[in-house]
Scaffold this motif. Structure first.
Motif, short mmCIF file in Angstrom:
data_model
loop_
_atom_site.label_atom_id
_atom_site.label_comp_id
_atom_site.label_asym_id
_atom_site.label_seq_id
_atom_site.Cartn_x
_atom_site.Cartn_y
_atom_site.Cartn_z
N LEU A 4 52.48 60.34 72.62
CA LEU A 4 51.35 59.74 73.30
C LEU A 4 50.45 59.07 72.27
O LEU A 4 50.32 59.53 71.16
N THR A 5 49.81 57.99 72.67
CA THR A 5 48.93 57.30 71.73
C THR A 5 47.46 57.44 72.08
O THR A 5 46.60 57.17 71.26
N ASP A 6 47.13 57.85 73.30
CA ASP A 6 45.74 57.90 73.75
C ASP A 6 45.10 59.22 73.33
O ASP A 6 44.82 60.08 74.15
N ILE A 7 44.84 59.37 72.03
CA ILE A 7 44.21 60.60 71.55
C ILE A 7 42.85 60.32 70.93
O ILE A 7 42.24 61.22 70.35
N GLY A 8 42.37 59.08 71.04
CA GLY A 8 41.02 58.78 70.57
C GLY A 8 40.95 58.64 69.06
O GLY A 8 41.81 58.01 68.44
N VAL A 9 39.93 59.24 68.46
CA VAL A 9 39.64 59.07 67.03
C VAL A 9 40.74 59.68 66.18
O VAL A 9 41.14 60.84 66.37
N ALA A 224 56.25 64.82 56.00
CA ALA A 224 56.59 64.44 57.36
C ALA A 224 56.39 62.95 57.58
O ALA A 224 57.23 62.29 58.22
N GLN A 225 55.32 62.41 57.06
CA GLN A 225 55.04 60.99 57.22
C GLN A 225 56.08 60.14 56.48
O GLN A 225 56.57 59.14 57.01
N ARG A 226 56.41 60.55 55.27
CA ARG A 226 57.34 59.78 54.45
C ARG A 226 58.74 59.76 55.04
O ARG A 226 59.45 58.74 54.98
N HIS A 227 59.15 60.89 55.64
CA HIS A 227 60.53 61.01 56.12
C HIS A 227 60.64 60.88 57.64
O HIS A 227 61.74 60.96 58.18
N GLY A 228 59.53 60.67 58.33
CA GLY A 228 59.58 60.51 59.77
C GLY A 228 59.99 61.76 60.52
O GLY A 228 60.60 61.67 61.60
N LYS A 229 59.65 62.91 59.98
CA LYS A 229 60.01 64.18 60.61
C LYS A 229 58.86 64.68 61.49
O LYS A 229 57.69 64.49 61.14
N PRO A 230 59.18 65.32 62.60
CA PRO A 230 58.11 65.93 63.39
C PRO A 230 57.39 67.02 62.59
O PRO A 230 58.02 67.86 61.95
N VAL A 241 40.27 69.64 63.99
CA VAL A 241 40.55 68.75 62.86
C VAL A 241 41.93 68.12 62.98
O VAL A 241 42.09 66.88 62.87
N LEU A 242 42.93 68.93 63.20
CA LEU A 242 44.31 68.46 63.13
C LEU A 242 44.68 67.42 64.19
O LEU A 242 45.47 66.50 63.89
N PRO A 243 44.13 67.46 65.41
CA PRO A 243 44.44 66.37 66.35
C PRO A 243 44.02 65.00 65.84
O PRO A 243 44.61 63.98 66.24
N GLY A 247 49.63 60.88 64.09
CA GLY A 247 49.97 59.51 63.70
C GLY A 247 49.93 59.31 62.20
O GLY A 247 50.38 58.28 61.70
N ALA A 248 49.38 60.28 61.48
CA ALA A 248 49.33 60.21 60.01
C ALA A 248 50.17 61.35 59.43
O ALA A 248 49.78 62.00 58.47
N GLY A 249 51.33 61.56 60.03
CA GLY A 249 52.23 62.64 59.60
C GLY A 249 52.29 63.76 60.59
O GLY A 249 53.34 64.38 60.78
N VAL A 250 51.19 64.07 61.24
CA VAL A 250 51.16 65.09 62.28
C VAL A 250 51.64 64.47 63.59
O VAL A 250 51.17 63.40 63.98
N SER A 251 52.59 65.14 64.25
CA SER A 251 53.13 64.59 65.49
C SER A 251 52.56 65.25 66.73
O SER A 251 52.44 64.61 67.78
N ALA A 252 52.20 66.53 66.63
CA ALA A 252 51.65 67.24 67.79
C ALA A 252 50.87 68.45 67.29
O ALA A 252 51.13 68.98 66.21
N VAL A 253 49.91 68.88 68.12
CA VAL A 253 49.06 70.01 67.77
C VAL A 253 48.88 70.90 69.00
O VAL A 253 48.61 70.40 70.10
#
Length: 277
Positions: A4-9, A224-230, A241-243, A247-253
């Motif tokens: 999902l992309t609609d996570i705001g800030v 995770a960001q460098r290798h495209g891993k979840p 903080v983590l949400p 998109g910057a390496g973190v895929s879900a929280v």
């Protein structure tokens, strides 16, 4: 499962997130926001039917209606840390010498500025009332559903929680358990103490928010960001903080603000970000 992309800030890194808070770019001026209450929560647990137990200690800071938290190693927080925080403004605490204080202050500020809810990208997930083990297992299922990996994939787990390992088994996912304390899992599997050494052989990473407070989060995010891993985070520490790093390496929280599931036997709510189920 799709992102999902609609996570705001969001921010490209933890340091950039802090910088934006200090600049007043996310919410109210942190120099005018003061911590009213600071406290620690200590817990020891051994679930019925489990052979081992564990202890937790958490520093929490109250800012208006929000509570931000950071877990620490039991006994690792100096006696004066709580006194340092009471009455202090958030900007000052974001530059405190102790990393857990900085993390808890950032978490409190973001919980105040961007509370968990649909407007900020969260989907609530109810936890049923029950024993500590029942609630632990319910949370674990909610966390593991966020991992975008097929059966047979290998997940490096940073911060061993036996209920999470149990849920990974149920999904047919292999795992490498890692924790700075070492030891063994409930099933006698050795717990590795160097998670970074295990990353190359994993397909996904499941990590505790406690990595924010002990300084081990950034290498996980970068890998995770460098290798495209979840990279899925289960977060009592830094739940707000983590949400902001999705998109910057973190895929879900899976965000779990204070009070945590182990403090009460009644129903509760956790908040999930960054994946469509």
């Amino acid at each position: 499962m799709t992102a999902l992309t609609d996570i705001g800030v969001t921010a490209p890194s933890y340091d950039e997130l802090v910088a934006r808070v200090l600049d007043g770019a996310i919410g109210p001026d942190p120099r005018t926001e003061r911590i009213a209450v600071a406290f620690t929560t200590r817990q020891a647990v051994r679930h019925e039917g489990r052979s081992g137990g564990y202890r937790n200690e958490v520093l929490s800071l109250r800012l208006a209606e929000a509570v931000g938290s950071c877990a620490v190693e039991p006994g690792g927080l100096p006696d004066g840390a709580v006194d340092d925080c009471v009455g202090a403004d958030v900007a000052r605490l974001l530059e405190h010498e102790l990393l857990p204080v900085r993390v808890a202050a950032l978490d409190a500020y973001l919980m105040h500025a961007l509370p968990h809810g649909p407007a900020n990208g969260a989907r609530s997930f109810p936890l049923p009332a029950g024993t500590s083990l029942e609630k632990s297992r319910a949370r674990a299922r909610a966390v593991v559903e966020l991992i975008d990996a097929a059966p047979g994939a290998t997940v490096v787990v940073v911060g061993v929680v036996n209920s999470l390992l149990e849920a990974l088994r149920a999904r047919g996912l292999a795992y490498v358990p890692c924790d700075l304390k070492g030891g063994t899992t409930e099933w006698g599997e050795p717990v590795r103490t160097d998670a970074l050494a295990e990353l190359e052989r994993c397909d996904a990473v499941l990590a505790s928010g406690m990595t924010l407070g002990n300084g081990s989060f950034e290498p996980l995010r970068q890998h995770a960001q460098r290798h495209g891993k979840p990279l899925v985070m289960f977060a009592q520490t830094g739940s707000a903080v983590l949400p902001r790093l999705i998109g910057a390496g973190v895929s879900a929280v899976c965000a779990e603000p204070y009070p945590f599931f182990w403090l009460d036997g009644g129903p509760g709510t956790i908040h999930r970000y960054g994946a469509a189920l």
